[in-house]
Motif scaffolding. Sequence first.
Motif, PDB file in Angstrom:
ATOM      1  N   ALA A  73       0.840  -1.206   0.000  1.00 28.05           N
ATOM      2  CA  ALA A  73       0.000   0.000   0.000  1.00 28.05           C
ATOM      3  C   ALA A  73       0.872   1.252   0.000  1.00 28.05           C
ATOM      4  CB  ALA A  73      -0.933  -0.009   1.209  1.00 28.05           C
ATOM      5  N   THR A  74       2.006   1.208   0.708  1.00 28.59           N
ATOM      6  CA  THR A  74       2.929   2.339   0.722  1.00 28.59           C
ATOM      7  C   THR A  74       3.553   2.543  -0.655  1.00 28.59           C
ATOM      8  OG1 THR A  74       3.440   1.939   3.056  1.00 28.59           O
ATOM      9  CG2 THR A  74       4.993   3.304   1.816  1.00 28.59           C
ATOM     10  N   MET A  75       3.968   1.444  -1.272  1.00 33.41           N
ATOM     11  CA  MET A  75       4.552   1.527  -2.614  1.00 33.41           C
ATOM     12  C   MET A  75       3.547   2.086  -3.615  1.00 33.41           C
ATOM     13  SD  MET A  75       6.614  -2.092  -2.743  1.00 33.41           S
ATOM     14  CE  MET A  75       8.014  -2.408  -1.654  1.00 33.41           C
ATOM     15  N   ARG A  76       2.324   1.605  -3.537  1.00 29.28           N
ATOM     16  CA  ARG A  76       1.276   2.062  -4.455  1.00 29.28           C
ATOM     17  C   ARG A  76       1.041   3.575  -4.283  1.00 29.28           C
ATOM     18  NH1 ARG A  76      -3.105  -0.811  -6.558  1.00 29.28           N
ATOM     19  NH2 ARG A  76      -1.523  -2.456  -6.773  1.00 29.28           N
ATOM     20  N   ARG A  77       0.951   4.004  -3.020  1.00 29.31           N
ATOM     21  CA  ARG A  77       0.689   5.418  -2.769  1.00 29.31           C
ATOM     22  C   ARG A  77       1.865   6.273  -3.230  1.00 29.31           C
ATOM     23  NH1 ARG A  77      -3.326   8.588  -3.171  1.00 29.31           N
ATOM     24  NH2 ARG A  77      -2.543  10.648  -2.640  1.00 29.31           N
ATOM     25  N   GLU A 337     -12.092  -4.434   7.896  1.00 29.51           N
ATOM     26  CA  GLU A 337     -12.022  -3.550   6.735  1.00 29.51           C
ATOM     27  C   GLU A 337     -11.681  -2.121   7.173  1.00 29.51           C
ATOM     28  OE1 GLU A 337     -11.613  -2.784   3.108  1.00 29.51           O
ATOM     29  OE2 GLU A 337     -12.816  -4.622   3.263  1.00 29.51           O
ATOM     30  N   LYS A 338     -12.260  -1.694   8.277  1.00 29.02           N
ATOM     31  CA  LYS A 338     -11.978  -0.339   8.782  1.00 29.02           C
ATOM     32  C   LYS A 338     -10.514  -0.191   9.181  1.00 29.02           C
ATOM     33  CE  LYS A 338     -13.340   3.100  12.235  1.00 29.02           C
ATOM     34  NZ  LYS A 338     -11.939   3.436  12.537  1.00 29.02           N
ATOM     35  N   GLU A 339      -9.967  -1.206   9.835  1.00 30.59           N
ATOM     36  CA  GLU A 339      -8.565  -1.139  10.252  1.00 30.59           C
ATOM     37  C   GLU A 339      -7.632  -1.036   9.046  1.00 30.59           C
ATOM     38  OE1 GLU A 339      -8.713  -3.562  14.507  1.00 30.59           O
ATOM     39  OE2 GLU A 339      -8.603  -4.677  12.611  1.00 30.59           O
ATOM     40  N   LEU A 340      -7.949  -1.751   7.986  1.00 30.75           N
ATOM     41  CA  LEU A 340      -7.132  -1.677   6.774  1.00 30.75           C
ATOM     42  C   LEU A 340      -7.246  -0.305   6.125  1.00 30.75           C
ATOM     43  CD1 LEU A 340      -7.682  -5.204   5.167  1.00 30.75           C
ATOM     44  CD2 LEU A 340      -5.805  -4.433   6.622  1.00 30.75           C
ATOM     45  N   LYS A 341      -8.447   0.247   6.121  1.00 29.61           N
ATOM     46  CA  LYS A 341      -8.629   1.588   5.556  1.00 29.61           C
ATOM     47  C   LYS A 341      -7.890   2.631   6.402  1.00 29.61           C
ATOM     48  CE  LYS A 341     -12.977   0.936   3.064  1.00 29.61           C
ATOM     49  NZ  LYS A 341     -12.322   1.090   1.747  1.00 29.61           N
ATOM     50  N   ASP A 342      -7.857   2.426   7.717  1.00 25.98           N
ATOM     51  CA  ASP A 342      -7.120   3.336   8.597  1.00 25.98           C
ATOM     52  C   ASP A 342      -5.621   3.278   8.298  1.00 25.98           C
ATOM     53  OD1 ASP A 342      -9.410   4.201   9.833  1.00 25.98           O
ATOM     54  OD2 ASP A 342      -9.209   2.875  11.584  1.00 25.98           O
ATOM     55  N   GLU A 346      -3.285   6.355   7.055  1.00 27.35           N
ATOM     56  CA  GLU A 346      -2.021   6.654   7.720  1.00 27.35           C
ATOM     57  C   GLU A 346      -0.879   6.724   6.698  1.00 27.35           C
ATOM     58  OE1 GLU A 346       0.920   4.331  10.831  1.00 27.35           O
ATOM     59  OE2 GLU A 346      -1.250   3.987  10.980  1.00 27.35           O
ATOM     60  N   ILE A 347      -0.890   5.801   5.741  1.00 27.60           N
ATOM     61  CA  ILE A 347       0.141   5.786   4.696  1.00 27.60           C
ATOM     62  C   ILE A 347       0.052   7.042   3.834  1.00 27.60           C
ATOM     63  CG2 ILE A 347       0.811   4.641   2.536  1.00 27.60           C
ATOM     64  CD1 ILE A 347       0.081   1.968   3.977  1.00 27.60           C
ATOM     65  N   ARG A 348      -1.163   7.436   3.492  1.00 24.84           N
ATOM     66  CA  ARG A 348      -1.357   8.654   2.695  1.00 24.84           C
ATOM     67  C   ARG A 348      -0.731   9.864   3.412  1.00 24.84           C
ATOM     68  NH1 ARG A 348      -5.563  10.465  -1.144  1.00 24.84           N
ATOM     69  NH2 ARG A 348      -6.421   8.360  -1.015  1.00 24.84           N
ATOM     70  N   LYS A 349      -0.929   9.932   4.732  1.00 27.95           N
ATOM     71  CA  LYS A 349      -0.362  11.025   5.524  1.00 27.95           C
ATOM     72  C   LYS A 349       1.162  10.949   5.526  1.00 27.95           C
ATOM     73  CE  LYS A 349      -0.462  13.054  10.156  1.00 27.95           C
ATOM     74  NZ  LYS A 349      -0.927  12.905  11.559  1.00 27.95           N
TER      75      LYS A 349
END
Length: 395
Positions: A73-77, A337-342, A346-349
């Motif tokens: 997810a970090t790489m994608r972002r 699902e909520k934890e994954l979205k959180d 966090e990664i976006r930030k």
Amino acid sequence: MALTHRSPNFLKPLSAAALSLAQPLRRPFSSSSDTATLTVETSVPFTGHRCDPPSRAVETTPRELMAFFRAMATMRRMEIAADSLYKAKLIRGFCHLYDGQEAVAVGMEAAITKKDCIITAYRDHCLFLGRGGTLVEAFSELMGRQAGCSKGKGGSMHFYKKDSGFYGGHGIVGAQVPLGCGLAFAQKYSKEEHVTFALYGDGAANQGQLFEALNMAALWDLPAILVCENNHYGMGTAEWRAAKSPAYYKRGDYVPGLKVDGMDAVAVKQACKFAKEHALKNGPIILEMDTYRYHGHSMSDPGSTYRTRDEITGVRQERDPIERIRKLVLSHELATEKELKDIEKEIRKEVDEAIAKAKESPMPDPSELFTNVYVKGYGVEAFGADRKEVRAVLP
């Protein structure tokens, strides 16, 4: 040009994986449960050439699966942000994005150590991150700033982290493969129990230097693993139009090969573990990672003239590497699902903060033009046109 009369393998949906738990898990994890063994079956079987393929049953842990999700997810972002920075003209020159292929970087890293070497082509941002590089170093290098991993002098195609065994991205097609075999030669010469992964794309698979290097690696039984990241289009030509034999894992002929679902991080981990064990005992092996890039070849390529948008959407829906891990995490109740979205928020930030910090880093000093070019003490003098006036002395 869109493909019509041939049905590429990468459009076929993954078969439903048969998943089994070694023991039931319940959240939240205790220190023991997050390292409890999970046995997961790969999406599709491995296909071997001159070798017996490894088992589809792969051992993992809740901690590893969550780490896979966060890393990809970090790489994608990071790559999506790089797209925006390029369009804002904050990244100049060439820029080749890796989104869609994250499972290769993450799965490979899970099977090896930092003593093992990786060398790759110009699609190198995520591999650098996997080797322990930071987002600030990555964005700084992309924007040509001093805080970059190559001091802002390499840009997108030349990330580098020698202290973690990452010997860089290379802009000359296929040129990194002989260098990778040289690294493997050094490892064998030094009697190290480590291997080198030399990555290249399907577009580079027809390069003569690749076969020359492989020949020497096989003659000397070098611990070299050649990894073809087959995203099926090279710069923009479908593999079946560019290669008479697109079964790249067989291209070594006398060298064993293995075809791997490069969109499945768990399968990549299993394949790389198998390849490392093989290379240390028997010499080189080829891995073909069946993967797919969502962006064009580079930022100058819209990526939709030689393939349809429906094709790209279909791969995203059926084979996306992050979504596969998400489904594993949810099916085993490792997170909600909520934890994954959180985590994604966090990664976006983190990415936004890294970009802001990278922008604060200054451009390289002009004197840096003359560093890392010649060995110290062996510089040359640069004269004016009349050869009377010394304009500069390189260090």
